[in-house]
Design a protein around this motif. Structure first.
Motif, short mmCIF file in Angstrom:
data_model
loop_
_atom_site.label_atom_id
_atom_site.label_comp_id
_atom_site.label_asym_id
_atom_site.label_seq_id
_atom_site.Cartn_x
_atom_site.Cartn_y
_atom_site.Cartn_z
N GLY A 35 4.12 61.15 -40.16
CA GLY A 35 5.49 60.71 -40.39
C GLY A 35 6.01 59.91 -39.35
N LEU A 36 6.89 59.20 -39.73
CA LEU A 36 7.79 58.19 -38.57
C LEU A 36 8.12 58.94 -37.25
CD1 LEU A 36 8.03 55.34 -37.61
CD2 LEU A 36 10.15 55.23 -38.63
N PRO A 37 8.90 59.89 -37.51
CA PRO A 37 9.53 60.87 -36.37
C PRO A 37 8.24 61.30 -35.58
CG PRO A 37 10.61 61.22 -38.25
CD PRO A 37 9.37 60.52 -39.04
N PHE A 38 7.26 61.96 -36.34
CA PHE A 38 6.31 62.53 -35.65
C PHE A 38 5.35 61.33 -34.70
CE2 PHE A 38 2.62 65.76 -36.40
CZ PHE A 38 2.10 65.71 -35.16
N ALA A 41 7.22 60.38 -31.66
CA ALA A 41 7.21 61.45 -30.49
C ALA A 41 6.16 61.55 -29.73
CB ALA A 41 7.65 62.75 -31.45
N PHE A 42 5.02 60.97 -30.45
CA PHE A 42 3.55 61.32 -29.78
C PHE A 42 2.91 60.10 -29.39
CE2 PHE A 42 4.23 65.38 -31.94
CZ PHE A 42 4.22 66.32 -30.89
N LEU A 43 3.47 59.00 -30.03
CA LEU A 43 2.93 57.57 -29.50
C LEU A 43 2.95 57.16 -28.26
CD1 LEU A 43 1.49 54.78 -30.50
CD2 LEU A 43 3.82 54.00 -30.73
N ASN A 44 4.32 57.66 -27.77
CA ASN A 44 4.31 57.32 -26.06
C ASN A 44 5.50 58.35 -25.73
OD1 ASN A 44 4.51 56.89 -23.64
ND2 ASN A 44 5.37 54.66 -23.84
N PRO A 45 5.16 59.74 -25.36
CA PRO A 45 6.16 60.65 -25.39
C PRO A 45 7.31 60.05 -24.16
CG PRO A 45 4.04 61.78 -25.45
CD PRO A 45 3.85 60.48 -25.28
N GLY A 46 8.54 60.10 -24.45
CA GLY A 46 9.54 59.51 -23.41
C GLY A 46 9.53 58.03 -23.39
N GLY A 47 8.57 57.39 -24.36
CA GLY A 47 8.69 55.87 -24.35
C GLY A 47 9.82 55.21 -24.84
N TRP A 48 10.14 54.07 -24.23
CA TRP A 48 11.61 53.23 -24.49
C TRP A 48 11.33 51.87 -24.41
CZ3 TRP A 48 15.67 55.63 -26.82
CH2 TRP A 48 16.51 54.72 -26.97
N GLY A 49 12.26 50.93 -24.84
CA GLY A 49 12.21 49.83 -24.64
C GLY A 49 11.28 48.93 -25.61
N ARG A 50 11.17 47.52 -25.54
CA ARG A 50 10.72 46.65 -26.48
C ARG A 50 9.26 47.04 -26.58
NH1 ARG A 50 12.56 44.74 -30.47
NH2 ARG A 50 14.20 44.27 -29.33
N SER A 51 8.48 47.32 -26.06
CA SER A 51 6.76 47.27 -26.58
C SER A 51 6.82 48.53 -27.22
CB SER A 51 6.06 47.56 -25.16
OG SER A 51 6.52 48.78 -24.22
N PHE A 52 7.64 49.63 -26.97
CA PHE A 52 7.68 50.88 -27.65
C PHE A 52 8.05 50.67 -29.21
CE2 PHE A 52 9.65 55.18 -28.93
CZ PHE A 52 8.37 55.86 -29.01
N THR A 53 9.38 50.07 -29.33
CA THR A 53 10.06 49.84 -30.64
C THR A 53 9.25 48.75 -31.33
OG1 THR A 53 11.62 48.13 -29.54
CG2 THR A 53 12.44 50.35 -29.59
N ALA A 55 6.12 48.58 -31.70
CA ALA A 55 4.96 49.38 -32.25
C ALA A 55 5.57 49.94 -33.42
CB ALA A 55 4.54 50.29 -31.26
N LEU A 56 6.65 50.50 -33.11
CA LEU A 56 7.36 51.33 -34.52
C LEU A 56 7.69 50.25 -35.44
CD1 LEU A 56 9.58 53.97 -32.59
CD2 LEU A 56 7.23 54.30 -33.47
N ASP A 57 8.09 49.09 -35.17
CA ASP A 57 8.49 48.23 -36.30
C ASP A 57 7.18 47.96 -37.17
OD1 ASP A 57 10.82 47.95 -35.50
OD2 ASP A 57 10.80 46.32 -34.17
N ARG A 58 6.00 48.02 -36.63
CA ARG A 58 4.96 47.86 -37.56
C ARG A 58 4.26 48.93 -37.96
NH1 ARG A 58 3.82 42.96 -39.04
NH2 ARG A 58 1.72 43.07 -38.65
N TYR A 59 5.09 49.99 -38.34
CA TYR A 59 4.73 51.27 -38.79
C TYR A 59 3.86 51.28 -40.08
CZ TYR A 59 4.88 56.28 -40.52
OH TYR A 59 4.44 57.36 -41.10
N ASP A 60 4.41 50.40 -40.73
CA ASP A 60 3.90 50.06 -42.31
C ASP A 60 2.63 49.40 -42.23
OD1 ASP A 60 5.23 47.57 -41.57
OD2 ASP A 60 5.75 47.26 -43.53
N HIS A 61 1.80 49.07 -41.04
CA HIS A 61 0.88 48.16 -41.00
C HIS A 61 -0.13 49.05 -40.27
CE1 HIS A 61 3.25 45.07 -42.47
NE2 HIS A 61 1.99 44.30 -42.76
N MET A 62 0.19 50.23 -40.02
CA MET A 62 -0.60 51.05 -38.90
C MET A 62 -1.48 52.28 -39.66
SD MET A 62 2.08 51.93 -36.00
CE MET A 62 0.94 52.42 -34.52
N ALA A 63 -2.70 52.66 -39.02
CA ALA A 63 -3.58 53.76 -39.57
C ALA A 63 -3.70 54.61 -38.17
CB ALA A 63 -4.84 53.32 -40.02
N GLY A 64 -3.77 55.89 -38.58
CA GLY A 64 -3.97 56.90 -37.59
C GLY A 64 -5.25 57.46 -37.53
N LEU A 65 -5.59 57.90 -36.40
CA LEU A 65 -6.79 58.62 -36.22
C LEU A 65 -6.66 59.74 -35.07
CD1 LEU A 65 -9.77 58.20 -36.89
CD2 LEU A 65 -10.14 56.97 -34.70
#
Length: 205
Positions: A35-38, A41-53, A55-65
């Protein structure tokens, strides 16, 4: 992954024991939907800024492993009571100490490389190796051991110090074994129950 099942497939190609890779044991790769909150939280704990956001903007094009391997037990990894800090009730707080074994680090680095290669093979443009999760299953705080100096309980979950005190959960594990622990906990509890019954019949406890 936002519309898929939580865990749809498992790749076991790397599960074999092959020390030529630079580590002992092996690992699985499991497709994972977060899920997006999960994920945030775990993509980059404590992450902030443009590079982090971005990545989240492309959530609907991501796959998890999910990479699942076994952490080696280390004598110094333990939970003790803190010598100085106390909680609001005046009780010592838990002091958790955990260090990676060199084998864990070597296995993880290999797994990151293989995971990135897998994604590249199916056309991924970016991969995000994430840090290990801080916890999943709580295990190992009452380690099973043959000798009291090495742990808390014997092979039946009976504490070394108190004969009629038994531990029946995952805290007696010496290692997580890289898989979900429930069936192993059940198996140990059944064996423990048989042992307790035999000891009570013999009036040993």
């Amino acid at each position: 992954m936002y519309r898929g099942t939580t865990m749809a497939g498992i790749i076991r190609d790397e599960a074999r024991h092959d020390p030529s890779r630079g580590f002992v044991g092996g690992y699985e790769m499991e497709t994972l939907s977060l899920g997006l909150p999960f994920m945030a939280a775990f993509l980059n704990p404590g992450g902030w800024g443009r590079s982090f956001t971005t990545a989240l903007d492309r959530y609907d094009h991501m796959a998890g492993l999910w990479i699942v391997g076994e952490d080696m037990p280390r004598e110094e990894n333990r939970i003790t009571l803190h010598k100085d800090e106390k909680d609001e009730h005046g009780m010592p707080i838990a002091d958790v100490h955990f260090d990676d074994h060199p084998n864990d680090t070597a296995m993880r680095d290999h797994a990151y490389s293989q995971g990135q290669a897998l994604y590249a093979a199916v056309g991924a443009t970016t991969t995000f190796p994430t840090p290990p999760y801080p916890s999943t299953h709580n295990l190992g705080t009452n380690r099973m051991s043959e000798k009291p100096a090495d742990g808390v309980v014997n092979k039946h979950g009976q504490t070394h110090d108190i004969k009629n005190l038994f531990v029946s959960d995952g805290s007696q594990f010496t290692t997580g074994g890289s898989e979900n622990p429930t069936l192993t906990i059940v198996s140990l509890a059944i064996r423990q129950a048989d042992y307790i019954a035999a000891q009570m019949s013999a009036k040993s406890i």
